[in-house]
Design an enzyme around this catalytic site. Structure first.
Site, PDB file in Angstrom:
ATOM      1  N   ALA A 141       0.864  -1.178   0.000  1.00 24.55           N
ATOM      2  CA  ALA A 141       0.000   0.000   0.000  1.00 24.55           C
ATOM      3  C   ALA A 141       0.900   1.227   0.000  1.00 24.55           C
ATOM      4  CB  ALA A 141      -0.887  -0.020   1.233  1.00 24.55           C
ATOM      5  N   GLY A 171       0.563  -5.109   0.892  1.00 26.82           N
ATOM      6  CA  GLY A 171      -0.591  -5.185  -0.004  1.00 26.82           C
ATOM      7  C   GLY A 171      -0.232  -5.775  -1.364  1.00 26.82           C
ATOM      8  N   GLU A 196      -0.401  -9.451  -0.858  1.00 26.33           N
ATOM      9  CA  GLU A 196      -1.829  -9.776  -0.707  1.00 26.33           C
ATOM     10  C   GLU A 196      -2.525  -9.804  -2.073  1.00 26.33           C
ATOM     11  OE1 GLU A 196      -2.180  -6.684   2.320  1.00 26.33           O
ATOM     12  OE2 GLU A 196      -3.020  -8.187   3.666  1.00 26.33           O
ATOM     13  N   GLU A 232       4.209  -5.253   7.268  1.00 25.36           N
ATOM     14  CA  GLU A 232       3.372  -4.255   7.940  1.00 25.36           C
ATOM     15  C   GLU A 232       3.774  -4.047   9.396  1.00 25.36           C
ATOM     16  OE1 GLU A 232       2.282  -6.635   5.942  1.00 25.36           O
ATOM     17  OE2 GLU A 232       0.666  -5.899   4.654  1.00 25.36           O
TER      18      GLU A 232
HETATM   19  N1  DAK Z   1       4.565   3.230  -0.539  1.00 25.62           N
HETATM   20  C1  DAK Z   1       4.974   4.440  -1.021  1.00 25.62           C
HETATM   21  N2  DAK Z   1       6.143   4.642  -1.595  1.00 25.62           N
HETATM   22  C2  DAK Z   1       6.980   3.590  -1.708  1.00 25.62           C
HETATM   23  C3  DAK Z   1       6.631   2.296  -1.237  1.00 25.62           C
HETATM   24  C4  DAK Z   1       5.356   2.143  -0.622  1.00 25.62           C
HETATM   25  N3  DAK Z   1       4.894   0.961  -0.169  1.00 25.62           N
HETATM   26  N4  DAK Z   1       7.665   1.463  -1.477  1.00 25.62           N
HETATM   27  C5  DAK Z   1       8.613   2.222  -2.093  1.00 25.62           C
HETATM   28  N5  DAK Z   1       8.202   3.477  -2.235  1.00 25.62           N
HETATM   29  C6  DAK Z   1       8.913   4.594  -2.845  1.00 25.62           C
HETATM   30  C7  DAK Z   1      10.091   5.011  -1.968  1.00 25.62           C
HETATM   31  O1  DAK Z   1       9.671   5.880  -0.948  1.00 25.62           O
HETATM   32  C8  DAK Z   1      10.985   5.693  -2.992  1.00 25.62           C
HETATM   33  O2  DAK Z   1      10.493   6.994  -3.223  1.00 25.62           O
HETATM   34  P1  DAK Z   1      11.509   8.271  -3.323  1.00 25.62           P
HETATM   35  O3  DAK Z   1      12.319   8.244  -2.062  1.00 25.62           O
HETATM   36  O4  DAK Z   1      12.336   7.983  -4.550  1.00 25.62           O
HETATM   37  O5  DAK Z   1      10.607   9.465  -3.451  1.00 25.62           O
HETATM   38  C9  DAK Z   1      10.752   4.886  -4.254  1.00 25.62           C
HETATM   39  O6  DAK Z   1       9.531   4.186  -4.055  1.00 25.62           O
HETATM   40  C10 DAK Z   1      11.847   3.855  -4.487  1.00 25.62           C
HETATM   41  O7  DAK Z   1      11.977   3.087  -3.307  1.00 25.62           O
HETATM   42  P2  DAK Z   1      13.364   2.946  -2.506  1.00 25.62           P
HETATM   43  O8  DAK Z   1      14.274   4.064  -2.788  1.00 25.62           O
HETATM   44  O9  DAK Z   1      13.045   2.656  -1.094  1.00 25.62           O
HETATM   45  O10 DAK Z   1      13.967   1.643  -3.218  1.00 25.62           O
HETATM   46  P3  DAK Z   1      14.973   0.578  -2.579  1.00 25.62           P
HETATM   47  O11 DAK Z   1      15.389  -0.307  -3.705  1.00 25.62           O
HETATM   48  O12 DAK Z   1      16.024   1.252  -1.774  1.00 25.62           O
HETATM   49  O13 DAK Z   1      14.085  -0.271  -1.546  1.00 25.62           O
HETATM   50  C11 DAK Z   1      12.092  -1.498  -0.829  1.00 25.62           C
HETATM   51  C12 DAK Z   1      13.011  -1.074  -2.020  1.00 25.62           C
HETATM   52  C13 DAK Z   1      10.895  -2.241  -1.449  1.00 25.62           C
HETATM   53  C14 DAK Z   1      12.862  -2.470   0.074  1.00 25.62           C
HETATM   54  C15 DAK Z   1      11.678  -0.251  -0.037  1.00 25.62           C
HETATM   55  O14 DAK Z   1      11.158   0.717  -0.962  1.00 25.62           O
HETATM   56  C16 DAK Z   1      10.608  -0.546   0.985  1.00 25.62           C
HETATM   57  O15 DAK Z   1      10.890  -1.102   2.040  1.00 25.62           O
HETATM   58  N6  DAK Z   1       9.382  -0.138   0.682  1.00 25.62           N
HETATM   59  C17 DAK Z   1       8.257  -0.287   1.587  1.00 25.62           C
HETATM   60  C18 DAK Z   1       7.786  -1.719   1.598  1.00 25.62           C
HETATM   61  C19 DAK Z   1       6.651  -1.929   2.594  1.00 25.62           C
HETATM   62  O16 DAK Z   1       6.809  -1.694   3.796  1.00 25.62           O
HETATM   63  N7  DAK Z   1       5.555  -2.366   2.073  1.00 25.62           N
HETATM   64  C20 DAK Z   1       4.373  -2.605   2.876  1.00 25.62           C
HETATM   65  C21 DAK Z   1       3.582  -1.369   2.903  1.00 25.62           C
HETATM   66  S1  DAK Z   1       2.295  -1.512   4.125  1.00 25.62           S
HETATM   67  C22 DAK Z   1      -5.050  -1.721   5.264  1.00 25.62           C
HETATM   68  C23 DAK Z   1      -4.914  -2.738   4.408  1.00 25.62           C
HETATM   69  C24 DAK Z   1      -3.701  -3.010   3.842  1.00 25.62           C
HETATM   70  C25 DAK Z   1      -2.604  -2.272   4.165  1.00 25.62           C
HETATM   71  C26 DAK Z   1      -2.730  -1.238   5.035  1.00 25.62           C
HETATM   72  C27 DAK Z   1      -3.961  -0.966   5.583  1.00 25.62           C
HETATM   73  N8  DAK Z   1      -6.303  -1.436   5.867  1.00 25.62           N
HETATM   74  C28 DAK Z   1      -7.263  -2.519   5.957  1.00 25.62           C
HETATM   75  C29 DAK Z   1      -6.641  -0.152   6.299  1.00 25.62           C
HETATM   76  C30 DAK Z   1      -1.357  -2.574   3.550  1.00 25.62           C
HETATM   77  C31 DAK Z   1      -0.207  -2.124   4.071  1.00 25.62           C
HETATM   78  C32 DAK Z   1       1.042  -2.218   3.343  1.00 25.62           C
HETATM   79  O17 DAK Z   1       1.141  -2.734   2.252  1.00 25.62           O
END
Ligand code: DAK
Length: 260
Positions: A66, A111, A114, A134
């Site tokens: 997400a 997400g 998922e 998450e």
């Molecule tokens: N959201 C927004 N931006 C993201 C992102 C994300 N999930 N993942 C990456 N980006 C953005 C980064 O911020 C970066 O942006 P800039 O800094 O260039 O502006 C760009 O994409 C490139 O990413 P990185 O520079 O970080 O690239 P790396 O190769 O260094 O790292 C990475 C890749 C995938 C390891 C890293 O980007 C990372 O850890 N990303 C986050 C992964 C994550 O935590 N994903 C889970 C998100 S939480 C809900 C239902 C579902 C959910 C929530 C609520 N409800 C029922 C209400 C779901 C939650 C999730 O999915």
């Protein structure tokens, strides 16, 4: 008008939907969830579409989760809407009347995993990384991750991935049964094309019966699931494609299925 975050390509019965926000590693914001929901509804209703392939744009990610920046700004009411939208999309994909294949071309996190788990088949590039991180954001999976991981991989794996939040590589994902196949990244497209072409040539009504029996039947006690399977099986005897498939076997020729 802003470009859609989901691109659509059709080729010989295969509709490929690509989440197209590579600068955000294809993270799911509300607009992307809405676009995906509309595209899956359209693909379900379009008889010329036999198979749907879902993938992410760019070399790095399927979907990195997400959109954290958008989520950070949500109030409780908007979070509820976001949750309902995401859950509706995942369920729509899972209940699609035609096969949906996830081509996992990099990160499939939160997400994103998922979303991949809601698809019927998953083919991963060998450099893909998958997880439910998450917990690192003070969250729990909210688009069905706890439930689908549990059903696909069992309780130990579901708890390990969700409690620790550490992504796993493609080989480990295959060991756990999370993905069907792992292929070299350079060969992912060819592998998915071949699989999709095979599904596109199969009898659509029989594919649908199998999807219904496994997805819906799999959520019932076994007696009900078996009854459901029997009903699906019997229904196929009313189809021209079943006559064509069995006749083609007896006549030693390739069947031509017509979705009738
Ligand atoms: N959201 C927004 N931006 C993201 C992102 C994300 N999930 N993942 C990456 N980006 C953005 C980064 O911020 C970066 O942006 P800039 O800094 O260039 O502006 C760009 O994409 C490139 O990413 P990185 O520079 O970080 O690239 P790396 O190769 O260094 O790292 C990475 C890749 C995938 C390891 C890293 O980007 C990372 O850890 N990303 C986050 C992964 C994550 O935590 N994903 C889970 C998100 S939480 C809900 C239902 C579902 C959910 C929530 C609520 N409800 C029922 C209400 C779901 C939650 C999730 O999915």
């Amino acid at each position: 008008m802003a470009p859609s975050p989901v691109t659509v390509r059709d080729a010989e019965g295969v509709r490929t939907l690509t989440v197209d926000r590579p600068e955000r590693l294809n993270a799911l914001d509300r607009q992307t969830l809405e676009a995906l929901d509309a595209e899956f509804a359209a693909a379900a209703a379009d008889a010329s579409v036999r198979v749907v392939v879902l993938t992410g744009a760019g070399p790095k990610a399927f979907v990195a989760g997400a959109d954290i920046a958008e989520m950070n700004q949500l109030d409780a009411i908007a979070a509820r809407e976001f949750s309902l939208l995401g859950q509706r999309l995942m369920r729509r994909i899972e209940r699609m009347p035609k096969p949906v294949v996830a081509a996992i071309n990099g990160y499939a996190l939160g997400g994103g995993l998922e979303l991949a788990m809601a698809c019927h088949l998953r083919i991963a590039a060998d450099n893909a990384r998958m997880g439910q991180p998450e917990i690192n954001l003070g969250l729990a999976p909210g688009f069905g991750g706890t439930q689908r991981l549990l059903r696909l991989c069992g309780r130990a794996a579901a708890l390990e991935l969700c409690l620790l939040g550490t992504p796993i590589d493609a080989a480990r994902a295959q060991e756990l049964g999370l993905v069907n196949r792992v292929v070299p990244a350079a060969g992912l497209q060819a592998e998915v094309d071949a699989l999709a072409a095979r599904l596109a040539a199969a009898a659509p009504l029989a594919l649908r019966a199998i999807l219904d029996a496994v997805v819906v039947g799999g959520e019932c006690p076994i007696e009900e699931g078996l009854q459901f399977e029997t009903a699906q099986f019997a229904l196929l005897f009313a189809t021209e494609d079943m006559r064509e498939g069995t006749s083609a076997f007896l006549e030693k020729r390739t069947p031509q299925f017509r979705n009738r």
